[in-house]
Design a protein around this motif. Sequence first.
Motif, short mmCIF file in Angstrom:
data_model
loop_
_atom_site.label_atom_id
_atom_site.label_comp_id
_atom_site.label_asym_id
_atom_site.label_seq_id
_atom_site.Cartn_x
_atom_site.Cartn_y
_atom_site.Cartn_z
N VAL A 300 39.92 93.57 3.13
CA VAL A 300 40.95 93.64 2.10
C VAL A 300 40.65 94.75 1.10
O VAL A 300 41.54 95.47 0.64
N PHE A 301 39.36 94.92 0.76
CA PHE A 301 38.97 95.96 -0.19
C PHE A 301 39.32 97.35 0.37
O PHE A 301 39.83 98.21 -0.36
N GLU A 302 39.01 97.55 1.66
CA GLU A 302 39.28 98.85 2.25
C GLU A 302 40.77 99.16 2.26
O GLU A 302 41.19 100.31 2.05
N ARG A 303 41.58 98.11 2.48
CA ARG A 303 43.03 98.35 2.50
C ARG A 303 43.59 98.51 1.09
O ARG A 303 44.50 99.31 0.87
N SER A 304 43.07 97.75 0.14
CA SER A 304 43.64 97.76 -1.21
C SER A 304 43.16 98.95 -2.02
O SER A 304 43.94 99.54 -2.79
N LEU A 305 41.90 99.29 -1.91
CA LEU A 305 41.34 100.40 -2.68
C LEU A 305 40.66 101.38 -1.73
O LEU A 305 39.43 101.47 -1.67
N PRO A 306 41.44 102.11 -0.98
CA PRO A 306 40.84 102.98 0.04
C PRO A 306 40.00 104.10 -0.53
O PRO A 306 39.11 104.61 0.15
N ASN A 307 40.26 104.50 -1.76
CA ASN A 307 39.54 105.64 -2.34
C ASN A 307 38.36 105.20 -3.22
O ASN A 307 37.78 106.02 -3.93
N SER A 308 38.03 103.89 -3.22
CA SER A 308 36.93 103.38 -4.05
C SER A 308 35.72 103.06 -3.18
O SER A 308 35.87 102.56 -2.06
N ARG A 309 34.56 103.38 -3.73
CA ARG A 309 33.34 103.03 -3.01
C ARG A 309 33.01 101.56 -3.28
O ARG A 309 32.95 101.13 -4.42
N ARG A 310 32.81 100.84 -2.20
CA ARG A 310 32.55 99.41 -2.33
C ARG A 310 31.10 99.16 -2.74
O ARG A 310 30.16 99.55 -2.08
N VAL A 311 30.92 98.53 -3.90
CA VAL A 311 29.60 98.15 -4.39
C VAL A 311 29.50 96.63 -4.41
O VAL A 311 28.64 96.04 -3.76
N ASP A 312 30.34 96.01 -5.19
CA ASP A 312 30.43 94.55 -5.24
C ASP A 312 31.92 94.21 -5.21
O ASP A 312 32.59 94.16 -6.25
N ALA A 313 32.44 94.02 -4.01
CA ALA A 313 33.88 93.88 -3.85
C ALA A 313 34.48 92.77 -4.70
O ALA A 313 35.49 92.97 -5.38
N PRO A 314 33.91 91.55 -4.71
CA PRO A 314 34.51 90.51 -5.56
C PRO A 314 34.56 90.89 -7.03
O PRO A 314 35.56 90.64 -7.71
N GLU A 315 33.48 91.50 -7.55
CA GLU A 315 33.47 91.89 -8.96
C GLU A 315 34.47 92.99 -9.24
O GLU A 315 35.17 92.97 -10.27
N GLN A 316 34.58 93.93 -8.29
CA GLN A 316 35.54 95.00 -8.49
C GLN A 316 36.97 94.46 -8.45
O GLN A 316 37.82 94.87 -9.24
N LYS A 345 45.62 111.24 -8.49
CA LYS A 345 46.24 111.38 -7.18
C LYS A 345 46.98 112.71 -7.06
O LYS A 345 47.02 113.34 -5.99
N GLU A 346 47.61 113.18 -8.16
CA GLU A 346 48.33 114.44 -8.13
C GLU A 346 47.41 115.63 -8.07
O GLU A 346 47.81 116.72 -7.67
N SER A 347 46.14 115.45 -8.45
CA SER A 347 45.18 116.56 -8.44
C SER A 347 44.79 116.88 -7.01
O SER A 347 44.49 115.98 -6.21
N ASP A 348 44.82 118.15 -6.66
CA ASP A 348 44.55 118.57 -5.28
C ASP A 348 43.06 118.40 -4.94
O ASP A 348 42.19 118.95 -5.63
N GLY A 349 42.78 117.58 -3.92
CA GLY A 349 41.40 117.40 -3.43
C GLY A 349 40.55 116.44 -4.23
O GLY A 349 39.35 116.32 -3.96
N ALA A 350 41.10 115.76 -5.23
CA ALA A 350 40.30 114.80 -6.02
C ALA A 350 40.13 113.49 -5.22
O ALA A 350 41.08 112.97 -4.65
N ARG A 351 38.90 112.99 -5.18
CA ARG A 351 38.60 111.75 -4.44
C ARG A 351 37.75 110.84 -5.33
O ARG A 351 36.74 111.26 -5.88
N ILE A 352 38.21 109.61 -5.47
CA ILE A 352 37.49 108.64 -6.31
C ILE A 352 36.30 108.08 -5.51
O ILE A 352 36.48 107.53 -4.42
N ARG A 353 35.12 108.19 -6.07
CA ARG A 353 33.92 107.64 -5.44
C ARG A 353 33.57 106.26 -6.00
O ARG A 353 33.10 105.38 -5.30
N GLN A 354 33.82 106.08 -7.29
CA GLN A 354 33.49 104.79 -7.91
C GLN A 354 34.21 104.72 -9.24
O GLN A 354 34.42 105.75 -9.90
#
Length: 412
Positions: A300-316, A345-354
Motif C-alpha cells: 500500500v505504501f508503494e502505491r500511495s507514496l511512490p516517490n517516498s522512501r519507506r522507513v517506517d511505513a505505519p508512522e509515515q 512535481k512541476e519541477s523537472d527531475g525532482a524526486r522525493i527521497r524522504q
Amino acid sequence: MLIVLLPENSQQPGLSATLLYWWQLDREGLLVEEGQDTLTDLRLRFAAERLRALAPAMAVGLYRLDMPVKRAASIRAALPYALEDLLSQDLELLHCVAGPRREDGRIAAAVVEQEHMQERQEVFRECGWRVDAILPLAALHAQDAPEAGLRIMPSPWPSTAPQALITAADQEPALIEEGMLLLWLQRRLAALPEPQRRLELVGYQPAALGLGSAEGVSILPMEAGADLMQALRRALGPTPSLNLLSGAYAVSMAAPPWRKARPAMIAAGVVVFLALGQVALEWAALTRERDRLVEGINSVFERSLPNSRRVDAPEQFRQVMQGSAAAAGGQGSGALLYEALAVIKESDGARIRQFRSTPNELEVELQMKSFADLEALRTQLSTKPGLTETLQGADSGTEGVTARLKVSRRES
C-alpha cells in the motif's frame, strides 16, 4: 506381584548374587511365571512389580501363646514378656511379631533375630527393591491343620534337603528335614495326651517314619497334601498376618504415592503437551499473519507514496493521516503537503527521497539534477502565498544534487 523365597541359611553372604526361587502371580492369584534368579536380575526384569519375600522356617520361630488381653496394642506390648520363658536369647536381640488369634483362642507369634532383619533389608535396599512384606514360610500353612492331632506331609517348597510339613490344631506349622523327622515326632507325640495322639500321614508310610505301630495313624491320599499355589495366594492378601516388617521395620503396604499418581501424571503430561502444541500452532499462524500484514502495508505504501522512501511505513502513514485530519482552512498538514508537493512535481527531475510532515511544517529530502534546478524550485516555493522555504543543506554527487528543504506556514 512377585514372591521370592529367601535362602534357608540365614547367615549366607552375598544374598544379592544368590539364586532365589520366585513366582509371579497376577491379581487373581494365577501363576504367570516362575524360576530362579538373583535379586539384581529380578530387579531388572520386574522393576514395576511389587515384591514380597518368604522367610525360611529355620530363620523364624513360630509360637502360639495364651494372652487374655484383647486390644492389639496391649498384645504387642505384652508379647515379649509372654515369650521370655520360651526363648534362650536376649529379647533385645530379637524382633517379635504378634499374629492373629487362632481358633483355639491363642495368639500366633513370630520371632526373628534383629541382625537377620537388618541384613535382609540392607540387601533389598542395595538391589533397589521396596519389599511390601516378609512372611514366615511355614505360617502360610496354618489353615492346613487337622481338627485334632498332627498331620505330616511332604513340603511343597523347594529346598536343598527334603522337608516335611507338620501342621497341628494346637501349634503353629513347622518345616522339619526328613532326617530329623523321627526324633522330632517321637518327642512331640510323647508330649501329647493319649487321646490327642492322632497322626495323619500324607505321602508317607508309618514304617518309613520308624513308627512301630500304626495305631492312631491315618494314611491320607496325596491330594490332601499342601498346595503350593494355595499357599502363594495366601501371601497376596492386602494385610498378611505375621508380617515381619512391623514395628521398627514397618513399611506402608500401599503402593508408593508416585505410583498412585501415575495416571494423573500421564494425563497432566498429555494436557501440557497438547497445550504446548496448540500454542506453537497459534504462534506460527500469528507469525504468518504478521508477515502478510507487513507485506500488505509495504505494498500500500508503494502505491500511495511512490516517490517516498519507506522507513517506517505505519508512522509515515500516521503522519499523513494526522495532516489530513487537521483543521480545515488551509492550515492542516494536508494542505501544506498538497501545495508543496504540487510545486515539487512541476519541477523537472525532482524526486522525493524522504519527508516528514507536521500540521505546520514539512521537511523533505530531494534528489535534483543540478543546483540550478534546486534554486528554481526554491523560487517557486517562496512565491507561494503563505509558505516559507528554508534550505537545510545541499550536497552534489554523481547522481546529481541532494537537498534538504524545510517548508512551513508563513505567519500572517
